[in-house]
Motif scaffolding. Sequence first.
Motif, short mmCIF file in Angstrom:
data_model
loop_
_atom_site.label_atom_id
_atom_site.label_comp_id
_atom_site.label_asym_id
_atom_site.label_seq_id
_atom_site.Cartn_x
_atom_site.Cartn_y
_atom_site.Cartn_z
N GLY A 122 0.81 -1.22 0.00
CA GLY A 122 0.00 0.00 0.00
C GLY A 122 0.84 1.26 0.00
O GLY A 122 0.41 2.31 -0.50
N ILE A 123 2.04 1.18 0.58
CA ILE A 123 2.97 2.32 0.53
C ILE A 123 3.46 2.52 -0.91
O ILE A 123 3.53 3.65 -1.41
N ALA A 125 1.75 1.80 -3.50
CA ALA A 125 0.58 2.39 -4.17
C ALA A 125 0.50 3.89 -3.89
O ALA A 125 0.21 4.69 -4.79
N LEU A 126 0.75 4.26 -2.64
CA LEU A 126 0.73 5.68 -2.25
C LEU A 126 1.78 6.48 -3.03
O LEU A 126 1.49 7.54 -3.59
N LEU B 126 -3.56 2.64 0.27
CA LEU B 126 -2.82 2.03 1.39
C LEU B 126 -3.78 1.34 2.36
O LEU B 126 -3.58 0.18 2.76
N ASP B 129 -5.37 -1.79 0.49
CA ASP B 129 -4.42 -2.90 0.31
C ASP B 129 -4.26 -3.65 1.63
O ASP B 129 -4.29 -4.89 1.66
#
Lengths: 205, 205
Positions: A122-123, A125-126, B126, B129
């Motif tokens: 997810g990081i 993705a960020l 984030l 996910d």
Amino acid sequence: MTAAPDLTSAPREDGVDAAVAAARRVIESLLRAGGSSTAEMDRIADQLNSVADHLDEHAPERDQRMVDMWAREDFTRHDPVTGPENAIAPPLHLTARADGSVRGVLTLGLPYQGPPGHVHGGISALLLDHALGVANHRAGLPGMTAELTLRYHRPTPLFEPLTVTARQVAADGRKIRTTGAIEARGEVCVSAEGLFIAKYLPRPR
Amino acid sequence: MTAAPDLTSAPREDGVDAAVAAARRVIESLLRAGGSSTAEMDRIADQLNSVADHLDEHAPERDQRMVDMWAREDFTRHDPVTGPENAIAPPLHLTARADGSVRGVLTLGLPYQGPPGHVHGGISALLLDHALGVANHRAGLPGMTAELTLRYHRPTPLFEPLTVTARQVAADGRKIRTTGAIEARGEVCVSAEGLFIAKYLPRPR
């Protein structure tokens, strides 16, 4: 060779940027601390609460702060990816390249961990959502994310330099297509494709 | 009615969790501060650096800390979404529901801002996910993210309760399909579909 133009705010050496850099150290150190005693940690909680109390006493009301923050030209100072005023931002610093893309290099530590020793998906993705947005600004046609697809090719390591790149690849009316990737050791770890729509939320007044 | 089983670590009132909660206040207050003087901020930087120095003096080596952190059963204490020991985590607290899904409610402030007054699209990515990953754990078949698609239906507001839900919908061999959403005021703001692969990175020893 001329310096690559900045697309994000470079952190300053003093003032709020220095306090935020120190807050990032605290975040990392708290994760590293592990076995400190409860009494010791309670003392640190008191110190940190006292810093927050002091800042809050002198802070403007939230609505006023929102107006101020968005009235400034350098609104890239407070976002959670590149903002030198935001301690949750690593921060990523992006520059414009001659080929129209944007690029930045960063190394992530413990606060960004997902699987053991690796960056949280997810990081990634960020970071990519934000880099794609900056690539759209750089291309002169920014927008809001409508759809974002991330492909995870291999685990992304912590504690090693990561290269983040992004580029606007097409614009058709208000629909914008943008791609990007995170690489480590010359190999793509995560790639992203985004569909953005050229529309904007009003700034607070 | 029995309490919903916890899937993430509930923050404690004292010890490192209290220090981390105070660090979250500092992060938010630094973003709120705006017009503080450079001298004032330099003093705050000194205070925060002194807290970090003190913690670092007593911290184990990084490699040792990695082993310790992953040896514990409660490895959900340090991630950047739900971790009570990680100040960049809001934190999101997820519980298991009888229908097999997971659910949590949280309100996000200034550190998580993207467009004016709204949650950064990458922060929504984030949260989702991670929630999808927890739904996989809850289903008894966890994995690593291979592909994640996010659809942004409407802007996600800051300063209002957001409901995050996720559910494992299919498993075929090692391929796992999981979906989730973030809702505000009863409407879906962001939805996610993930493909996960049932494989795991080794824990540090």
